[in-house]
Design a protein around this motif. Structure first.
Motif, PDB file in Angstrom:
ATOM      1  N   THR A 159       8.601  -9.971 -18.610  1.00  3.43           N
ATOM      2  CA  THR A 159       9.618  -9.251 -19.427  1.00  3.43           C
ATOM      3  C   THR A 159      10.277  -8.141 -18.670  1.00  3.43           C
ATOM      4  O   THR A 159      11.561  -8.188 -19.005  1.00  3.43           O
ATOM      5  CB  THR A 159       9.017  -8.652 -20.828  1.00  3.43           C
ATOM      6  N   ILE A 160       9.540  -7.145 -18.011  1.00  4.10           N
ATOM      7  CA  ILE A 160      10.073  -6.201 -17.437  1.00  4.10           C
ATOM      8  C   ILE A 160      11.036  -6.632 -16.256  1.00  4.10           C
ATOM      9  O   ILE A 160      12.262  -6.293 -16.185  1.00  4.10           O
ATOM     10  CB  ILE A 160       9.200  -5.230 -16.679  1.00  4.10           C
ATOM     11  N   SER A 161      10.860  -7.876 -15.703  1.00  2.00           N
ATOM     12  CA  SER A 161      11.589  -8.437 -14.594  1.00  2.00           C
ATOM     13  C   SER A 161      12.961  -8.916 -15.104  1.00  2.00           C
ATOM     14  O   SER A 161      13.895  -8.767 -14.650  1.00  2.00           O
ATOM     15  CB  SER A 161      10.850  -9.662 -13.966  1.00  2.00           C
ATOM     16  N   VAL A 162      12.871  -9.755 -16.304  1.00  2.00           N
ATOM     17  CA  VAL A 162      14.049 -10.250 -16.934  1.00  2.00           C
ATOM     18  C   VAL A 162      15.037  -8.894 -17.289  1.00  2.00           C
ATOM     19  O   VAL A 162      16.249  -8.986 -17.383  1.00  2.00           O
ATOM     20  CB  VAL A 162      13.631 -11.118 -18.150  1.00  2.00           C
ATOM     21  N   LEU A 163      14.297  -7.785 -17.934  1.00  2.00           N
ATOM     22  CA  LEU A 163      14.967  -6.649 -18.485  1.00  2.00           C
ATOM     23  C   LEU A 163      15.852  -6.171 -17.390  1.00  2.00           C
ATOM     24  O   LEU A 163      17.127  -5.735 -17.393  1.00  2.00           O
ATOM     25  CB  LEU A 163      14.116  -5.700 -18.980  1.00  2.00           C
ATOM     26  N   PHE A 164      15.203  -6.123 -15.932  1.00  2.00           N
ATOM     27  CA  PHE A 164      15.938  -5.622 -14.898  1.00  2.00           C
ATOM     28  C   PHE A 164      17.112  -6.503 -14.369  1.00  2.00           C
ATOM     29  O   PHE A 164      18.147  -6.229 -14.081  1.00  2.00           O
ATOM     30  CB  PHE A 164      14.725  -5.332 -13.739  1.00  2.00           C
ATOM     31  N   ALA A 165      16.803  -7.609 -14.567  1.00  2.00           N
ATOM     32  CA  ALA A 165      17.858  -8.668 -14.142  1.00  2.00           C
ATOM     33  C   ALA A 165      19.219  -8.660 -15.243  1.00  2.00           C
ATOM     34  O   ALA A 165      20.290  -8.743 -14.785  1.00  2.00           O
ATOM     35  CB  ALA A 165      17.460 -10.404 -14.498  1.00  2.00           C
ATOM     36  N   VAL A 166      18.986  -8.245 -16.349  1.00  2.00           N
ATOM     37  CA  VAL A 166      19.949  -7.803 -17.454  1.00  2.00           C
ATOM     38  C   VAL A 166      20.811  -6.824 -17.003  1.00  2.00           C
ATOM     39  O   VAL A 166      21.964  -6.581 -16.975  1.00  2.00           O
ATOM     40  CB  VAL A 166      19.440  -7.763 -18.867  1.00  2.00           C
ATOM     41  N   VAL A 167      20.098  -5.881 -16.572  1.00  2.00           N
ATOM     42  CA  VAL A 167      20.591  -4.443 -16.071  1.00  2.00           C
ATOM     43  C   VAL A 167      21.454  -4.716 -14.816  1.00  2.00           C
ATOM     44  O   VAL A 167      22.704  -4.401 -14.816  1.00  2.00           O
ATOM     45  CB  VAL A 167      19.423  -3.329 -15.486  1.00  2.00           C
ATOM     46  N   PHE A 168      21.056  -5.348 -13.902  1.00  2.00           N
ATOM     47  CA  PHE A 168      21.711  -5.780 -12.714  1.00  2.00           C
ATOM     48  C   PHE A 168      23.210  -6.456 -12.832  1.00  2.00           C
ATOM     49  O   PHE A 168      24.006  -6.308 -12.188  1.00  2.00           O
ATOM     50  CB  PHE A 168      20.852  -6.405 -11.531  1.00  2.00           C
ATOM     51  N   LEU A 169      22.882  -7.816 -13.733  1.00  2.00           N
ATOM     52  CA  LEU A 169      24.159  -8.315 -14.124  1.00  2.00           C
ATOM     53  C   LEU A 169      25.224  -7.656 -14.804  1.00  2.00           C
ATOM     54  O   LEU A 169      26.296  -7.669 -14.755  1.00  2.00           O
ATOM     55  CB  LEU A 169      23.313  -9.536 -15.053  1.00  2.00           C
ATOM     56  N   SER A 170      24.709  -6.511 -15.650  1.00  2.00           N
ATOM     57  CA  SER A 170      25.738  -5.567 -16.351  1.00  2.00           C
ATOM     58  C   SER A 170      26.277  -4.669 -15.501  1.00  2.00           C
ATOM     59  O   SER A 170      27.600  -4.248 -15.602  1.00  2.00           O
ATOM     60  CB  SER A 170      24.870  -4.899 -17.362  1.00  2.00           C
ATOM     61  N   ILE A 171      25.690  -4.239 -14.326  1.00  2.00           N
ATOM     62  CA  ILE A 171      26.371  -3.198 -13.348  1.00  2.00           C
ATOM     63  C   ILE A 171      27.515  -3.637 -12.884  1.00  2.00           C
ATOM     64  O   ILE A 171      28.589  -3.036 -12.878  1.00  2.00           O
ATOM     65  CB  ILE A 171      25.151  -3.097 -12.407  1.00  2.00           C
ATOM     66  N   GLY A 172      27.739  -5.155 -12.558  1.00  2.00           N
ATOM     67  CA  GLY A 172      28.905  -5.614 -11.942  1.00  2.00           C
ATOM     68  C   GLY A 172      29.917  -6.250 -12.930  1.00  2.00           C
ATOM     69  O   GLY A 172      30.592  -6.795 -12.641  1.00  2.00           O
ATOM     70  N   ARG A 173      29.592  -5.917 -14.399  1.00  2.00           N
ATOM     71  CA  ARG A 173      30.007  -6.794 -15.199  1.00  2.00           C
ATOM     72  C   ARG A 173      31.895  -6.503 -15.176  1.00  2.00           C
ATOM     73  O   ARG A 173      32.844  -7.301 -15.205  1.00  2.00           O
ATOM     74  CB  ARG A 173      29.964  -6.176 -16.759  1.00  2.00           C
ATOM     75  N   SER A 174      32.373  -5.155 -14.777  1.00  2.00           N
ATOM     76  CA  SER A 174      33.632  -4.748 -14.647  1.00  2.00           C
ATOM     77  C   SER A 174      34.361  -5.590 -13.576  1.00  2.00           C
ATOM     78  O   SER A 174      35.516  -5.545 -13.377  1.00  2.00           O
ATOM     79  CB  SER A 174      33.776  -3.578 -14.696  1.00  2.00           C
ATOM     80  N   PHE A 175      33.580  -6.022 -12.367  1.00  2.00           N
ATOM     81  CA  PHE A 175      34.178  -6.696 -11.225  1.00  2.00           C
ATOM     82  C   PHE A 175      34.270  -8.052 -11.228  1.00  2.00           C
ATOM     83  O   PHE A 175      34.948  -8.519 -10.470  1.00  2.00           O
ATOM     84  CB  PHE A 175      33.362  -6.060 -10.003  1.00  2.00           C
ATOM     85  N   TYR A 176      33.495  -8.635 -12.167  1.00  2.00           N
ATOM     86  CA  TYR A 176      33.481 -10.119 -12.207  1.00  2.00           C
ATOM     87  C   TYR A 176      34.723 -11.035 -12.601  1.00  2.00           C
ATOM     88  O   TYR A 176      35.656 -10.384 -13.168  1.00  2.00           O
ATOM     89  CB  TYR A 176      32.425 -10.766 -13.155  1.00  2.00           C
ATOM     90  N   ARG A 177      35.160 -11.966 -11.810  1.00  2.00           N
ATOM     91  CA  ARG A 177      36.249 -12.829 -12.415  1.00  2.00           C
ATOM     92  C   ARG A 177      35.822 -13.810 -13.277  1.00  2.00           C
ATOM     93  O   ARG A 177      34.853 -14.541 -13.006  1.00  2.00           O
ATOM     94  CB  ARG A 177      36.908 -13.524 -11.163  1.00  2.00           C
ATOM     95  N   ASN A 178      35.977 -13.567 -14.655  1.00  2.00           N
ATOM     96  CA  ASN A 178      35.483 -14.336 -15.631  1.00  2.00           C
ATOM     97  C   ASN A 178      36.453 -15.074 -16.357  1.00  2.00           C
ATOM     98  O   ASN A 178      37.378 -14.501 -16.936  1.00  2.00           O
ATOM     99  CB  ASN A 178      34.741 -13.281 -16.736  1.00  2.00           C
TER     100      ASN A 178
END
Length: 376
Positions: free
Chosen positions: A110-129
């Motif tokens: 559970t903690i690992s996936v929460l960290f994954a969500v945090v890391f994904l969110s850190i780059g959100r403003s830089f992604y080409r989406n």
């Protein structure tokens, strides 16, 4: 939570119940919580599995040859990251769950996936989406329904008889293959409004997207056969290990549930060698930016998966004919696991690249659902 609180779990096996090999069944609410958790895992995994490879690949410009090579590297390293994570899961987390309890194993996950969500969110403003559009599944269904409704009309001979496409989105040229689907784009001269109803008249681009799906079906179905091999290694081979000698030295032994570490280690090694050595060498020979073509990747993987099953059959024959299977080391299973690790690396990486490269813009995420996912 279910692993932590006793009220949410069946009572422990005790006395005669344990001697008969039967344990207390889960009650109604306990079973509901268990199956709800399993469904949530499947639901969450499907979202990550479909969107994450496409999101990563979208960050590269397909019109730039250098970035096409980088995109291929991304898929290789994406597969490598899956391999590293799975390796930790079948070793460290198995040990934690076995020795400290399932609550610890699930808690760390559970903690690992929460960290994954945090890391994904850190780059959100830089992604080409890519901006979400209409569901590709709906578009395919519209073509099927419109084809059936227009089945009485003969297949059109030219593009002039077909409903065109708008100026937005990707434009695909009409192809002669699977001409029966062109009925979905026939312009009905007796109706002035039919072209505005996609369930009656589809665009040429929409029809061509469906044709791409039909062309891809043999490749997608090939992964079904490979996943049959994967299922054998994840179930039957683990059961084999319980009847074999799992000791390494003294009291140190390998838990059968940790056996998948063997193909994962092979995959990690093969990916590193493939990306640093094989691809540059083959690129000089073939002139192909990715070393060999995507379908050749898949073909090599499918052949190796067949070889791994042949090796598994030989090992099982030896195990059954040897009398006491406990005298046979569990590491005999390493041969079939190792070959399949190479097969999984070739097939999964090749299919990710192939589906993403060949699929039209609106369907790129849909194709990621067909990759099999053996690395996970």
């Amino acid at each position: 939570m279910q692993a932590q609180f006793r009220a949410l779990k069946p009572k422990p096996c005790k006395g005669m119940i344990m001697n008969t090999g039967k344990c207390n069944p889960a009650s109604g609410h306990q079973a509901v919580i268990l199956y709800l958790g399993l469904c949530l895992i499947a639901f969450g995994t499907s979202g990550v599995k479909a969107a994450l490879p496409a999101l990563g690949a979208d960050q590269f410009d397909e019109k730039n040859p250098r970035e096409v090579v980088l995109q291929s590297k991304f898929f290789n390293w994406f597969l490598f990251s899956l391999t590293v994570g799975a390796s930790i899961g079948v070793t460290f987390l198995v040990w934690i769950s076995t020795n400290l309890g399932w609550n610890w194993g699930f808690g760390i996950s559970t903690i690992s996936v929460l960290f994954a969500v945090v890391f994904l969110s850190i780059g959100r403003s830089f992604y080409r989406n890519n901006v979400p559009g209409q569901s590709p599944i709906i578009r395919i269904l519209q073509v099927c329904v419109a084809t059936i409704r227009n089945w009485k009309h003969p297949p059109p001979n030219g593009r002039d008889e077909l409903h065109g496409t708008s100026n937005t989105g990707e434009l695909l040229r009409r192809t002669d293959q699977f001409r029966f689907l062109d009925r979905a784009a026939i312009i009905n001269p007796n109706s002035c409004t039919s072209s505005s109803n996609p369930w009656r008249t589809c665009t040429v681009t929409q029809v061509e997207e469906t044709k791409i799906l039909v062309r891809m079906l043999p490749i997608i179905l090939s992964t079904v056969f490979m996943n049959v091999c994967l299922a054998q290694l994840q179930t039957f081979s683990v059961h084999q290990a319980t009847t074999m000698n799992t000791h390494l030295a003294g009291d140190l032994h390998v838990p059968p549930s940790s056996l998948p570490i063997i193909p994962l280690l092979f995959m990690a090694i093969f990916i590193l060698l493939y990306d640093s050595t094989f691809v540059p060498f083959m690129r000089r020979l073939t002139g192909v930016p990715t070393g060999i073509r995507h379908l050749q990747h898949v073909g090599v993987g499918l052949v190796l998966s067949a070889v791994s099953m042949a090796v598994a059959g030989v090992v099982e024959t030896r195990r059954k004919s040897g009398g006491d299977s406990k005298a046979m080391s569990v590491f005999w299973l390493g041969f079939q696991y190792g070959v399949f690790g190479a097969a999984d690396m070739f097939t999964l990486a090749g299919m990710l690249e192939f589906f993403y490269a060949e699929a039209p813009a609106r369907m790129k995420v849909l194709w990621e659902l067909g990759d099999g996912g053996g690395g996970e």
